[in-house]
Design a protein around this motif. Structure first.
Motif, short mmCIF file in Angstrom:
data_model
loop_
_atom_site.label_atom_id
_atom_site.label_comp_id
_atom_site.label_asym_id
_atom_site.label_seq_id
_atom_site.Cartn_x
_atom_site.Cartn_y
_atom_site.Cartn_z
N GLY A 121 0.79 -1.22 0.00
CA GLY A 121 0.00 0.00 0.00
C GLY A 121 0.82 1.27 0.00
N ASP A 122 2.09 1.16 0.39
CA ASP A 122 3.01 2.31 0.35
C ASP A 122 3.73 2.36 -0.98
OD1 ASP A 122 2.50 2.85 3.05
OD2 ASP A 122 4.20 1.68 3.75
N GLN A 132 1.45 0.15 -4.56
CA GLN A 132 0.29 0.99 -4.86
C GLN A 132 -0.32 0.71 -6.24
OE1 GLN A 132 1.92 4.98 -4.00
NE2 GLN A 132 0.99 4.83 -1.97
N GLY A 139 -0.87 -3.58 3.76
CA GLY A 139 -1.41 -2.23 3.60
C GLY A 139 -0.34 -1.16 3.65
N SER A 155 -4.32 1.71 6.55
CA SER A 155 -4.74 2.60 5.47
C SER A 155 -5.83 3.58 5.90
CB SER A 155 -5.23 1.78 4.26
OG SER A 155 -6.32 0.95 4.61
N HIS A 179 -5.60 7.70 5.84
CA HIS A 179 -6.57 8.49 5.05
C HIS A 179 -7.41 9.46 5.87
CE1 HIS A 179 -6.76 5.65 1.31
NE2 HIS A 179 -5.65 6.34 1.39
N ASP A 233 -0.44 12.05 2.17
CA ASP A 233 -0.06 10.69 2.56
C ASP A 233 1.46 10.61 2.50
OD1 ASP A 233 0.54 8.00 2.80
OD2 ASP A 233 -1.15 7.33 1.58
N SER A 261 3.33 8.03 0.26
CA SER A 261 3.07 8.01 -1.17
C SER A 261 3.96 9.03 -1.88
CB SER A 261 1.60 8.34 -1.45
OG SER A 261 0.76 7.30 -0.97
N ARG A 295 -3.67 4.85 -2.53
CA ARG A 295 -4.02 3.51 -2.02
C ARG A 295 -5.51 3.55 -1.68
NH1 ARG A 295 -0.28 2.85 2.79
NH2 ARG A 295 0.46 4.97 2.53
N ASP A 307 -9.04 2.79 0.57
CA ASP A 307 -9.46 2.50 1.94
C ASP A 307 -9.42 0.98 2.13
OD1 ASP A 307 -9.94 5.17 2.31
OD2 ASP A 307 -12.12 5.00 2.44
N ALA A 329 -6.99 -1.14 2.47
CA ALA A 329 -6.15 -1.55 1.34
C ALA A 329 -5.98 -3.06 1.23
CB ALA A 329 -4.78 -0.87 1.45
N GLU A 352 -1.78 -3.48 9.22
CA GLU A 352 -3.22 -3.46 8.95
C GLU A 352 -3.83 -4.85 9.12
OE1 GLU A 352 -6.20 -2.25 5.27
OE2 GLU A 352 -4.43 -1.05 5.68
#
Length: 593
Positions: A28-29, A58, A81, A86, A90, A101, A104, A112, A114, A116, A139
């Motif tokens: 997710g990163d 991502q 995540g 995540s 957010h 973020d 990112s 990413r 929600d 994730a 996560e």
């Protein structure tokens, strides 16, 4: 292919001589190859064991095209995540969408999804219905049981159920991923991997292992808050690697099984992890977008330990990294520091030598090595256990060696310091050198509150200890002819905290001449003890009712007391003090000195 990085495109993968990778790692990163990023550690560890790993940071989750970039992996998709949940990435505590973020490229938000882990896994299932999917990272780890989700204000099932993944690795995953990968490579089906420590899986209830601790099932915890609170204690009580048992929780027609926690890495194993060939920077594909902001604080930082026996109730470490402290050798730390000094953009400053708690270098006591950590008890609060031997000599020696390195101008400590543990050390040498050598003008510490009752709910020491710490800090500054500041962190709206507590916090912090900025409104993140108390209204360890501020009005009423010194807050605070019957505090806050 970018030199030194793992492949991020099919073309780069083929350049390595591999057409089908063993693992595709969905993250997710943004892709940052630094040991502060869990995905970097796990991917480099697998690479060192001879597996081919393709990185997919991502990906676009709106179609299956990106997910299919490398084709179907031989062994599994790995999904995380990222470094933080995540939803935390957010949304603010007020559930407002964040505009940035840090993990990112360019700090851009929205790259990413929600939830994730769930979204990525569902996308993978659409592309490859029969592929093995293993999830891990913060996560997944903190959503492994049925859990209260603040953002939807519901109790959700285990993330294994919602994601459709086959396998979940919780906590620090080096041992778990190593065993899983080897057994998949040897031809075992994922359904057979039911005995790996530090993992969870779903099974038919008839296959439930014997001797497990069964907590109330999903349907019960979703409808009965006291049952939920009981489940929380059962889950936490089994998180010790010495005595922790298998924990089970029924989810409809399936049984969730959590195996006992993975064993902590030995010092030799931990050293080996940090000797992997990290590039210590984001992938160069992000350069045109301004890089990845999250690297700034950690690029020149060193993690010397893992785990935390501080066991704060609002913190996820006890359930993720665990309470047992393990640490790296001096040789390993110095080797990493020397690598940092050779980086082209190093300016002479090592930003941190820390971890979850910077000044822990040893387990809390000798007993835990064979018996485990005491169930439900606190090593440090409300007072330090007599079994603890507070000693900073080894940590201090490492810091002194780092200061001697060529090209090093300063070595700072920016991770959290447990000031109660520091005060318990009869030798004040570390305290003095912390102030003189390792503080960059400001030292951040976390008393969190001033109310003894609220601090007890938090599992934090009485505020008097912080006041003692501050007096000594100020004295050392004066003796060393320094003008450094102590920057305390505080939390409002924590379970057990009422407006009167915040009003008294305002009076006390005014007396100490603090104009608070480092503050936060309590955010109920998945599966912390404090979150479960906030949601259920019961303390999981006593089952006594506990008050929590929940509405936006209640939360704002508490938060405003942090800022008593701002003219625009004065009228509202005075009105609120009168409303709650604490008009006696008005003069203490606003009379002229």
């Amino acid at each position: 292919m970018a030199q030194g990085f793992l492949p991020v495109t099919k073309k780069e993968l083929l350049e390595t001589g591999v057409s089908q990778p063993d693992f595709v790692y969905v993250v997710g990163d943004a892709y940052v190859d630094h040991p502060s990023f869990g995905a970097a550690i796990i991917s480099r560890l697998l690479e060192s064991q001879g597996y081919s790993v393709a990185m997919l940071p991502q990906p676009d989750w709106r179609s299956t095209k990106d997910i299919m970039r490398f084709g179907k992996p031989k062994l599994a998709f790995l999904v995380t995540g990222g470094n933080i949940d995540s939803m935390v990435a957010h949304y603010t505590a007020a559930k407002r969408k964040r505009s940035q973020d840090s993990y990112s490229p360019g700090g851009k938000a929205g790259l990413r999804p929600d939830r994730a882990v769930i979204t990525y896994c569902q996308c993978i299932r659409r592309a490859y219905p029969d592929v093995v999917i293993a999830i891990g990272g913060l996560e997944a780890s903190l959503r492994r049981f049925a859990h209260y989700d603040y953002w939807s204000d519901t109790v959700r099932p285990s993330i294994l159920v919602e994601s459709g993944a086959d396998f979940l690795m919780y906590g620090m995953g080096e041992h778990s991923i190593t065993e899983m990968a080897a057994r998949l490579r040897d031809g075992e089906p994922i359904s057979a991997l039911t005995d790996i420590r530090g993992t969870c899986y779903l099974t038919d209830p008839v296959n439930t292992p014997w001797g497990a601790v069964q907590c109330p099932d999903f349907a019960q915890v979703a409808s009965d808050k006291k049952a939920y609170a009981k489940a929380t204690r059962q889950q936490y009580d089994q998180q010790d690697e010495i005595y922790g048992k298998t924990v089970i929780q029924r989810h409809g027609k399936q049984m969730l099984v959590q195996n006992p926690p993975a064993l902590s890495l030995t010092q030799e194993e931990l050293d080996a992890v940090y000797q992997l060939p990290f590039q210590r920077k984001p992938h160069p594909m992000y350069d045109a977008q301004g890089g990845v902001p999250g690297i700034a604080e950690v690029q020149f930082s060193i993690a010397h330990n893992r785990g935390c026996f501080g066991y704060c109730n609002f913190c996820s470490i006890a359930l993720h990294q665990g309470r047992r402290v393990t640490c790296r050798s001096e040789e390993s730390i110095l080797k990493e520091a020397k690598q940092i000094t050779e980086m082209p953009n190093f300016k002479g400053y090592i930003h941190d030598v820390g971890g979850p708690t910077a000044n822990f270098r040893a387990p809390s006591c000798k007993k835990q090595l064979t018996k485990g950590l005491c169930k439900g008890k606190k090593c440090l609060a409300p007072e330090i256990c007599p079994a603890i031997h507070a000693d900073h000599s080894e940590y201090l020696h490492i810091l002194r060696q780092l200061r001697k390195l060529p090209k090093v101008k300063k070595v700072f400590i920016r991770s959290g310091i447990r000031f109660d543990y520091l005060l318990a050390d009869p030798d004040d040498t570390f305290f003095r050198e912390l102030v003189r050598e390792h503080t960059s003008g400001q030292l951040k510490v976390a008393p969190e509150h001033t109310s003894e009752r609220v601090l007890s709910v938090m599992r934090k020491p009485p505020f008097e200890q912080f006041e003692t710490f501050k007096r000594i800090f100020d004295r050392i500054n004066k003796e060393e002819n320094l003008r450094q500041q102590l920057i305390p962190y505080f939390i409002s709206s924590h379970p057990g905290c009422k407006e009167e507590d915040m009003a008294e916090l305002a009076v006390i912090t005014k007396r100490l001449d603090f104009h608070l900025e480092q503050v936060q409104d309590f955010t109920p993140t998945p599966m912390t003890v404090a979150t479960e108390a906030w949601y259920t209204g019961y303390h999981p360890y006593t089952l006594e009712p506990i008050f929590s501020a929940k509405t936006q009005r209640e939360k704002l009423a508490q938060r405003q007391f942090f800022f008593w010194y701002k003219p625009e807050e004065r009228k509202n605070i005075i009105n609120e003090l009168r409303r709650i019957g604490r008009g006696d505090l008005i003069d203490k806050l606003y009379r002229k000195r």
